[in-house]
Design a protein around this motif. Structure first.
Motif, PDB file in Angstrom:
ATOM      1  N   ALA A  25       0.831  -1.207   0.000  1.00 41.42           N
ATOM      2  CA  ALA A  25       0.000   0.000   0.000  1.00 41.42           C
ATOM      3  C   ALA A  25       0.866   1.258   0.000  1.00 41.42           C
ATOM      4  O   ALA A  25       0.553   2.232  -0.699  1.00 41.42           O
ATOM      5  CB  ALA A  25      -0.922   0.001   1.218  1.00 41.42           C
ATOM      6  N   GLY A  26       1.945   1.238   0.765  1.00 43.53           N
ATOM      7  CA  GLY A  26       2.851   2.387   0.795  1.00 43.53           C
ATOM      8  C   GLY A  26       3.512   2.622  -0.552  1.00 43.53           C
ATOM      9  O   GLY A  26       3.629   3.766  -1.012  1.00 43.53           O
ATOM     10  N   LEU A  27       3.960   1.554  -1.202  1.00 43.89           N
ATOM     11  CA  LEU A  27       4.576   1.693  -2.525  1.00 43.89           C
ATOM     12  C   LEU A  27       3.571   2.200  -3.556  1.00 43.89           C
ATOM     13  O   LEU A  27       3.902   3.026  -4.411  1.00 43.89           O
ATOM     14  CB  LEU A  27       5.163   0.356  -2.978  1.00 43.89           C
ATOM     15  N   TYR A  28       2.357   1.712  -3.484  1.00 45.23           N
ATOM     16  CA  TYR A  28       1.322   2.176  -4.405  1.00 45.23           C
ATOM     17  C   TYR A  28       1.060   3.671  -4.210  1.00 45.23           C
ATOM     18  O   TYR A  28       0.966   4.429  -5.182  1.00 45.23           O
ATOM     19  CB  TYR A  28       0.038   1.369  -4.197  1.00 45.23           C
ATOM     20  N   TYR A  29       0.969   4.087  -2.952  1.00 38.28           N
ATOM     21  CA  TYR A  29       0.727   5.499  -2.661  1.00 38.28           C
ATOM     22  C   TYR A  29       1.909   6.362  -3.128  1.00 38.28           C
ATOM     23  O   TYR A  29       1.710   7.431  -3.712  1.00 38.28           O
ATOM     24  CB  TYR A  29       0.490   5.682  -1.160  1.00 38.28           C
ATOM     25  N   LEU A  30       3.136   5.882  -2.898  1.00 35.20           N
ATOM     26  CA  LEU A  30       4.317   6.620  -3.373  1.00 35.20           C
ATOM     27  C   LEU A  30       4.318   6.741  -4.891  1.00 35.20           C
ATOM     28  O   LEU A  30       4.620   7.810  -5.435  1.00 35.20           O
ATOM     29  CB  LEU A  30       5.593   5.909  -2.922  1.00 35.20           C
ATOM     30  N   ALA A  31       4.000   5.643  -5.573  1.00 30.68           N
ATOM     31  CA  ALA A  31       3.967   5.687  -7.038  1.00 30.68           C
ATOM     32  C   ALA A  31       2.912   6.668  -7.532  1.00 30.68           C
ATOM     33  O   ALA A  31       3.133   7.394  -8.509  1.00 30.68           O
ATOM     34  CB  ALA A  31       3.710   4.287  -7.597  1.00 30.68           C
ATOM     35  N   GLU A  32       1.766   6.722  -6.871  1.00 35.79           N
ATOM     36  CA  GLU A  32       0.721   7.689  -7.238  1.00 35.79           C
ATOM     37  C   GLU A  32       1.212   9.123  -7.027  1.00 35.79           C
ATOM     38  O   GLU A  32       0.987   9.999  -7.865  1.00 35.79           O
ATOM     39  CB  GLU A  32      -0.541   7.451  -6.413  1.00 35.79           C
ATOM     40  N   LEU A  33       1.852   9.383  -5.892  1.00 38.90           N
ATOM     41  CA  LEU A  33       2.372  10.730  -5.613  1.00 38.90           C
ATOM     42  C   LEU A  33       3.429  11.141  -6.628  1.00 38.90           C
ATOM     43  O   LEU A  33       3.440  12.276  -7.113  1.00 38.90           O
ATOM     44  CB  LEU A  33       2.959  10.799  -4.201  1.00 38.90           C
ATOM     45  N   ILE A  34       4.328  10.224  -6.934  1.00 38.68           N
ATOM     46  CA  ILE A  34       5.396  10.528  -7.887  1.00 38.68           C
ATOM     47  C   ILE A  34       4.814  10.795  -9.264  1.00 38.68           C
ATOM     48  O   ILE A  34       5.260  11.702  -9.974  1.00 38.68           O
ATOM     49  CB  ILE A  34       6.423   9.380  -7.908  1.00 38.68           C
ATOM     50  N   GLU A  35       3.799  10.028  -9.644  1.00 40.76           N
ATOM     51  CA  GLU A  35       3.166  10.237 -10.945  1.00 40.76           C
ATOM     52  C   GLU A  35       2.473  11.591 -11.016  1.00 40.76           C
ATOM     53  O   GLU A  35       2.436  12.238 -12.057  1.00 40.76           O
ATOM     54  CB  GLU A  35       2.170   9.111 -11.195  1.00 40.76           C
ATOM     55  N   GLU A  36       1.934  12.044  -9.904  1.00 41.31           N
ATOM     56  CA  GLU A  36       1.204  13.315  -9.862  1.00 41.31           C
ATOM     57  C   GLU A  36       2.141  14.519  -9.786  1.00 41.31           C
ATOM     58  O   GLU A  36       1.877  15.559 -10.377  1.00 41.31           O
ATOM     59  CB  GLU A  36       0.259  13.304  -8.651  1.00 41.31           C
ATOM     60  N   TYR A  37       3.237  14.398  -9.057  1.00 44.88           N
ATOM     61  CA  TYR A  37       4.145  15.526  -8.798  1.00 44.88           C
ATOM     62  C   TYR A  37       5.557  15.201  -9.285  1.00 44.88           C
ATOM     63  O   TYR A  37       6.480  15.037  -8.496  1.00 44.88           O
ATOM     64  CB  TYR A  37       4.170  15.856  -7.301  1.00 44.88           C
ATOM     65  N   THR A  38       5.726  15.123 -10.607  1.00 43.04           N
ATOM     66  CA  THR A  38       7.016  14.723 -11.156  1.00 43.04           C
ATOM     67  C   THR A  38       8.091  15.789 -10.962  1.00 43.04           C
ATOM     68  O   THR A  38       9.257  15.458 -10.764  1.00 43.04           O
ATOM     69  CB  THR A  38       6.891  14.383 -12.650  1.00 43.04           C
ATOM     70  N   VAL A  39       7.724  17.058 -11.018  1.00 47.45           N
ATOM     71  CA  VAL A  39       8.722  18.132 -10.854  1.00 47.45           C
ATOM     72  C   VAL A  39       9.268  18.134  -9.427  1.00 47.45           C
ATOM     73  O   VAL A  39      10.484  18.241  -9.218  1.00 47.45           O
ATOM     74  CB  VAL A  39       8.104  19.503 -11.207  1.00 47.45           C
ATOM     75  N   VAL A  40       8.390  17.990  -8.457  1.00 47.43           N
ATOM     76  CA  VAL A  40       8.825  17.945  -7.062  1.00 47.43           C
ATOM     77  C   VAL A  40       9.649  16.688  -6.810  1.00 47.43           C
ATOM     78  O   VAL A  40      10.661  16.731  -6.109  1.00 47.43           O
ATOM     79  CB  VAL A  40       7.601  18.001  -6.115  1.00 47.43           C
ATOM     80  N   THR A  41       9.238  15.570  -7.408  1.00 47.45           N
ATOM     81  CA  THR A  41       9.978  14.317  -7.245  1.00 47.45           C
ATOM     82  C   THR A  41      11.384  14.444  -7.805  1.00 47.45           C
ATOM     83  O   THR A  41      12.351  13.977  -7.195  1.00 47.45           O
ATOM     84  CB  THR A  41       9.234  13.173  -7.949  1.00 47.45           C
ATOM     85  N   ARG A  42      11.514  15.080  -8.954  1.00 46.28           N
ATOM     86  CA  ARG A  42      12.843  15.284  -9.548  1.00 46.28           C
ATOM     87  C   ARG A  42      13.724  16.094  -8.608  1.00 46.28           C
ATOM     88  O   ARG A  42      14.895  15.773  -8.412  1.00 46.28           O
ATOM     89  CB  ARG A  42      12.699  15.999 -10.889  1.00 46.28           C
ATOM     90  N   ARG A  43      13.167  17.132  -8.013  1.00 47.90           N
ATOM     91  CA  ARG A  43      13.915  17.970  -7.088  1.00 47.90           C
ATOM     92  C   ARG A  43      14.326  17.178  -5.839  1.00 47.90           C
ATOM     93  O   ARG A  43      15.457  17.279  -5.362  1.00 47.90           O
ATOM     94  CB  ARG A  43      13.095  19.193  -6.699  1.00 47.90           C
ATOM     95  N   ILE A  44      13.419  16.365  -5.325  1.00 43.71           N
ATOM     96  CA  ILE A  44      13.723  15.560  -4.133  1.00 43.71           C
ATOM     97  C   ILE A  44      14.820  14.540  -4.438  1.00 43.71           C
ATOM     98  O   ILE A  44      15.739  14.350  -3.639  1.00 43.71           O
ATOM     99  CB  ILE A  44      12.441  14.868  -3.610  1.00 43.71           C
ATOM    100  N   ILE A  45      14.744  13.889  -5.596  1.00 42.06           N
ATOM    101  CA  ILE A  45      15.784  12.923  -5.964  1.00 42.06           C
ATOM    102  C   ILE A  45      17.124  13.622  -6.133  1.00 42.06           C
ATOM    103  O   ILE A  45      18.168  13.093  -5.737  1.00 42.06           O
ATOM    104  CB  ILE A  45      15.383  12.140  -7.232  1.00 42.06           C
ATOM    105  N   LYS A  46      17.109  14.836  -6.683  1.00 38.96           N
ATOM    106  CA  LYS A  46      18.363  15.589  -6.821  1.00 38.96           C
ATOM    107  C   LYS A  46      18.972  15.876  -5.452  1.00 38.96           C
ATOM    108  O   LYS A  46      20.167  15.699  -5.247  1.00 38.96           O
ATOM    109  CB  LYS A  46      18.108  16.892  -7.576  1.00 38.96           C
ATOM    110  N   TYR A  47      18.136  16.282  -4.490  1.00 39.52           N
ATOM    111  CA  TYR A  47      18.637  16.531  -3.135  1.00 39.52           C
ATOM    112  C   TYR A  47      19.124  15.248  -2.475  1.00 39.52           C
ATOM    113  O   TYR A  47      20.097  15.255  -1.713  1.00 39.52           O
ATOM    114  CB  TYR A  47      17.569  17.191  -2.271  1.00 39.52           C
ATOM    115  N   MET A  48      18.467  14.131  -2.757  1.00 43.17           N
ATOM    116  CA  MET A  48      18.919  12.855  -2.206  1.00 43.17           C
ATOM    117  C   MET A  48      20.282  12.463  -2.770  1.00 43.17           C
ATOM    118  O   MET A  48      21.126  11.920  -2.043  1.00 43.17           O
ATOM    119  CB  MET A  48      17.890  11.754  -2.498  1.00 43.17           C
TER     120      MET A  48
END
Length: 196
Positions: A25-48
């Motif tokens: 369920a957590g992975l599904y929710y994360l995948a949904e969030l990442i699909e919805e907010y790709t620009v923010v996800t890119r920024r978070i991965i860059k910071y990681m």
């Protein structure tokens, strides 16, 4: 005595089932969030990636980790920056993706070799694996399906972008990791059918 033993094994199976469902369920929710907010996800991965590079440098300076282990880790982060250039569209046949997969295996080999020779607490070894080896590849893995719902923006030689996009994808159909999670959700928790 045997009854309690059997009961403990049954409770372990129930606990493993609950943990597995919670992770799915957590992975599904994360995948949904990442699909919805790709620009923010890119920024978070860059910071990681920057954080992981800082951790590797800190391990070299403060803990005297071997140069080869730190150098391969930093090179892997550089390759991850290359993957981030085309994010959310990750081409599985690209040299960057192939090299990052090979470097994940090489990093694990070097880490296992180093930690077999040097004594560290389990929590310290787990911290190294989490921040330097697992966090960024896991973020890319969960975000693999994010690029499938992005409209095309560049023209490849000989391709008509719009017609190529609509002939390759079917409207309303998901693929990738979200399709797997949707299938698992329907298999475990089937939805009710309305009867008219």
């Amino acid at each position: 005595m045997w009854f309690m033993y059997v009961l403990s094994w049954l409770s372990l199976l129930v606990q493993v089932a609950f943990v597995t469902l919670a992770i799915a369920a957590g992975l599904y929710y994360l995948a949904e969030l990442i699909e919805e907010y790709t620009v923010v996800t890119r920024r978070i991965i860059k910071y990681m990636i920057w954080f992981s590079s800082g951790v590797l440098l800190g391990l070299y300076v403060f803990e005297q980790f071997p140069v080869s282990l730190v150098a391969v880790g930093l090179f892997t982060n550089l390759v991850h920056f290359g993957l981030l250039q085309t994010f959310p569209c990750i081409v599985l046949t690209s040299p960057n993706f192939g090299l990052s997969c090979v470097l994940v295996v090489v990093n694990h080999y070097l880490a296992f070799q180093y930690f077999a020779e040097e004594f560290f607490l389990f929590s310290e070894v787990l911290a190294y694996f989490t921040f330097c080896l697992w966090l960024i590849p896991f973020a890319f893995f969960v975000s693999l399906s994010a690029g499938e719902n992005v409209l095309p923006s560049t023209v490849q030689p000989g391709d008509d972008v719009v017609s190529n996009y609509f002939t390759k994808t079917k409207r309303g159909k998901r693929s990738g990791i979200l399709q797997i999670f949707s299938f698992l959700r329907e298999a475990v928790l089937p939805s009710r059918q309305k009867i008219y």
